[in-house]
Motif scaffolding. Sequence first.
Motif, PDB file in Angstrom:
ATOM      1  N   LEU A 153       0.699  -1.158  -0.114  1.00  0.00           N
ATOM      2  CA  LEU A 153      -0.038  -0.010   0.131  1.00  0.00           C
ATOM      3  C   LEU A 153       0.821   1.191  -0.042  1.00  0.00           C
ATOM      4  CD1 LEU A 153      -2.917   1.209   0.276  1.00  0.00           C
ATOM      5  CD2 LEU A 153      -2.646   1.193   2.663  1.00  0.00           C
ATOM      6  N   LYS A 154       0.772   2.027  -0.928  1.00  0.00           N
ATOM      7  CA  LYS A 154       1.508   3.309  -1.124  1.00  0.00           C
ATOM      8  C   LYS A 154       0.693   4.664  -1.006  1.00  0.00           C
ATOM      9  CE  LYS A 154       4.679   1.431  -4.666  1.00  0.00           C
ATOM     10  NZ  LYS A 154       5.106   1.692  -5.847  1.00  0.00           N
ATOM     11  N   GLU A 155      -0.672   4.541  -1.128  1.00  0.00           N
ATOM     12  CA  GLU A 155      -1.449   5.954  -0.976  1.00  0.00           C
ATOM     13  C   GLU A 155      -2.950   5.384  -0.613  1.00  0.00           C
ATOM     14  OE1 GLU A 155      -0.786   9.145  -4.058  1.00  0.00           O
ATOM     15  OE2 GLU A 155      -3.026   8.762  -4.380  1.00  0.00           O
ATOM     16  N   ILE A 156      -3.518   6.237   0.245  1.00  0.00           N
ATOM     17  CA  ILE A 156      -4.979   6.094   0.433  1.00  0.00           C
ATOM     18  C   ILE A 156      -5.390   7.458   0.715  1.00  0.00           C
ATOM     19  CG2 ILE A 156      -4.177   5.831   3.070  1.00  0.00           C
ATOM     20  CD1 ILE A 156      -6.927   4.239   2.954  1.00  0.00           C
ATOM     21  N   LYS A 157      -6.477   7.753   0.095  1.00  0.00           N
ATOM     22  CA  LYS A 157      -7.305   9.217   0.036  1.00  0.00           C
ATOM     23  C   LYS A 157      -8.711   8.807   0.960  1.00  0.00           C
ATOM     24  CE  LYS A 157      -5.679  10.689  -4.333  1.00  0.00           C
ATOM     25  NZ  LYS A 157      -5.847  11.270  -5.574  1.00  0.00           N
ATOM     26  N   ILE A 158      -8.659   9.297   1.883  1.00  0.00           N
ATOM     27  CA  ILE A 158      -9.816   9.406   2.942  1.00  0.00           C
ATOM     28  C   ILE A 158     -10.053  10.776   3.349  1.00  0.00           C
ATOM     29  CG2 ILE A 158      -9.871   6.881   3.548  1.00  0.00           C
ATOM     30  CD1 ILE A 158      -8.044   7.498   5.912  1.00  0.00           C
ATOM     31  N   PRO A 159     -10.256  11.618   2.502  1.00  0.00           N
ATOM     32  CA  PRO A 159     -10.526  13.169   2.975  1.00  0.00           C
ATOM     33  C   PRO A 159     -11.207  13.540   3.866  1.00  0.00           C
ATOM     34  CG  PRO A 159     -11.517  12.604   0.669  1.00  0.00           C
ATOM     35  CD  PRO A 159     -10.704  11.677   1.173  1.00  0.00           C
ATOM     36  N   ILE A 160     -12.217  12.833   4.139  1.00  0.00           N
ATOM     37  CA  ILE A 160     -13.092  13.438   5.311  1.00  0.00           C
ATOM     38  C   ILE A 160     -13.484  12.395   6.297  1.00  0.00           C
ATOM     39  CG2 ILE A 160     -14.420  14.863   3.725  1.00  0.00           C
ATOM     40  CD1 ILE A 160     -16.663  12.880   3.620  1.00  0.00           C
ATOM     41  N   CYS A 161     -12.395  11.447   6.648  1.00  0.00           N
ATOM     42  CA  CYS A 161     -12.402  10.607   7.668  1.00  0.00           C
ATOM     43  C   CYS A 161     -12.333  10.929   8.980  1.00  0.00           C
ATOM     44  CB  CYS A 161     -11.311   9.624   7.425  1.00  0.00           C
ATOM     45  SG  CYS A 161     -11.162   8.024   8.356  1.00  0.00           S
ATOM     46  N   ARG A 162     -13.402  10.307   9.738  1.00  0.00           N
ATOM     47  CA  ARG A 162     -13.362  11.014  11.313  1.00  0.00           C
ATOM     48  C   ARG A 162     -12.932  10.114  12.249  1.00  0.00           C
ATOM     49  NH1 ARG A 162     -19.961  12.160  10.648  1.00  0.00           N
ATOM     50  NH2 ARG A 162     -19.816  13.685   9.082  1.00  0.00           N
ATOM     51  N   GLU A 163     -12.536   8.808  11.795  1.00  0.00           N
ATOM     52  CA  GLU A 163     -11.978   7.845  12.952  1.00  0.00           C
ATOM     53  C   GLU A 163     -11.079   6.763  12.325  1.00  0.00           C
ATOM     54  OE1 GLU A 163     -13.450   4.782  16.579  1.00  0.00           O
ATOM     55  OE2 GLU A 163     -15.090   5.919  15.357  1.00  0.00           O
ATOM     56  N   ILE A 164      -9.766   6.674  12.675  1.00  0.00           N
ATOM     57  CA  ILE A 164      -9.098   5.572  12.312  1.00  0.00           C
ATOM     58  C   ILE A 164      -8.955   4.928  13.461  1.00  0.00           C
ATOM     59  CG2 ILE A 164      -6.775   5.034  11.104  1.00  0.00           C
ATOM     60  CD1 ILE A 164      -6.771   7.978   9.960  1.00  0.00           C
ATOM     61  N   GLN A 165      -9.319   3.431  13.349  1.00  0.00           N
ATOM     62  CA  GLN A 165      -9.190   2.798  14.662  1.00  0.00           C
ATOM     63  C   GLN A 165      -8.035   1.781  14.600  1.00  0.00           C
ATOM     64  OE1 GLN A 165     -12.813   0.081  14.579  1.00  0.00           O
ATOM     65  NE2 GLN A 165     -14.082   1.892  15.405  1.00  0.00           N
ATOM     66  N   THR A 166      -7.830   1.131  15.755  1.00  0.00           N
ATOM     67  CA  THR A 166      -6.711   0.430  16.227  1.00  0.00           C
ATOM     68  C   THR A 166      -6.044  -0.243  15.111  1.00  0.00           C
ATOM     69  OG1 THR A 166      -7.488   0.376  18.406  1.00  0.00           O
ATOM     70  CG2 THR A 166      -5.733  -1.124  17.897  1.00  0.00           C
ATOM     71  N   GLY A 167      -4.810  -0.037  14.963  1.00  0.00           N
ATOM     72  CA  GLY A 167      -3.988  -0.987  13.972  1.00  0.00           C
ATOM     73  C   GLY A 167      -4.411  -0.949  12.524  1.00  0.00           C
ATOM     74  N   ALA A 168      -5.214   0.291  12.318  1.00  0.00           N
ATOM     75  CA  ALA A 168      -5.533   0.336  10.762  1.00  0.00           C
ATOM     76  C   ALA A 168      -4.615   0.284   9.778  1.00  0.00           C
ATOM     77  CB  ALA A 168      -6.336   1.564  10.566  1.00  0.00           C
ATOM     78  N   PHE A 169      -3.276   0.615   9.882  1.00  0.00           N
ATOM     79  CA  PHE A 169      -2.421   0.827   9.077  1.00  0.00           C
ATOM     80  C   PHE A 169      -1.066   0.270   9.543  1.00  0.00           C
ATOM     81  CE2 PHE A 169      -5.152   4.491   7.878  1.00  0.00           C
ATOM     82  CZ  PHE A 169      -5.303   4.116   6.494  1.00  0.00           C
ATOM     83  N   TYR A 170      -1.277  -0.736  10.601  1.00  0.00           N
ATOM     84  CA  TYR A 170      -0.031  -1.434  11.208  1.00  0.00           C
ATOM     85  C   TYR A 170       0.796  -2.038   9.995  1.00  0.00           C
ATOM     86  CZ  TYR A 170       2.328  -3.928  14.589  1.00  0.00           C
ATOM     87  OH  TYR A 170       3.291  -4.689  15.503  1.00  0.00           O
ATOM     88  N   SER A 171       2.256  -1.929  10.009  1.00  0.00           N
ATOM     89  CA  SER A 171       2.935  -2.483   9.184  1.00  0.00           C
ATOM     90  C   SER A 171       2.746  -2.335   7.773  1.00  0.00           C
ATOM     91  CB  SER A 171       2.967  -4.121   9.681  1.00  0.00           C
ATOM     92  OG  SER A 171       3.595  -4.094  10.786  1.00  0.00           O
ATOM     93  N   CYS A 172       2.267  -1.174   7.500  1.00  0.00           N
ATOM     94  CA  CYS A 172       2.030  -0.726   6.055  1.00  0.00           C
ATOM     95  C   CYS A 172       3.550  -0.096   5.659  1.00  0.00           C
ATOM     96  CB  CYS A 172       0.929   0.191   5.765  1.00  0.00           C
ATOM     97  SG  CYS A 172      -0.448  -0.618   5.778  1.00  0.00           S
TER      98      CYS A 172
END
Length: 228
Positions: free
Chosen positions: A144-163
């Motif tokens: 995974l190189k790029e993610i667009k979540i421009p209006i995100c309100r919550e990123i939970q535990t471990g969401a991008f762990y080891s990316c």
Amino acid sequence: MSLVGLNIGTHDSLSAKTRRYADYYRQLVDRTIKDVYDDDVVTLYNCFYGTNVERVTLPKCTYLANVSTVGSFLSCKKLSYLDLPELQRIGTNAFQNTVLLPSVFFPKVTEAGVSAFANSNIETVNLPMCTLVRTNCFNPCAKLKEIKIPICREIQTGAFYSCTALEKIFLDGVTAMPTLGTNALTGTPDTLKIIVPDTLVDAFKADSNWSAYADQIIGVTEYESTLT
């Protein structure tokens, strides 16, 4: 004679919803189905997991649900094309262990589920309406190189762990800092850029959850200047 394609539209003799919702595709004995089009299904349960499906077009599907944490496309290792223009929710494990799906663009998705892309080879993700990225959603996605979540309100535990290849997270449309769960960005590279609105740069850097990434947080204007 092997089945290599299936069109289950509203006028098809196999249009009974009970067949779809009862894992019809998954129960195909030879599992050789590759190309699926269905203009009737709205909620898709875990009917594709472990199959050899390559292309899926579901014009009306709004929810990829799951049963007993078995995701809709779990371990679909030949899946390379998706067209789900009306999709709004991505359920648990939906795309876990997919290896040939390089990118997704879901213009109406508001929620990306638990472990939805875990252990996949996804490279770019565009979810312009997503407000919630659930636990371990991309844990881990080594490509995974790029993610667009421009209006995100919550990123939970471990969401991008080891990316470990993650280069950019776009949060450039938020009006307030999203909640950031424990270890949500643990294992991401120091070169990761977190792009936020110019007016929120200082607030992000001072926030107790985001301050660990202060050197990586940049405003939209600064980011755009690096592109010229």
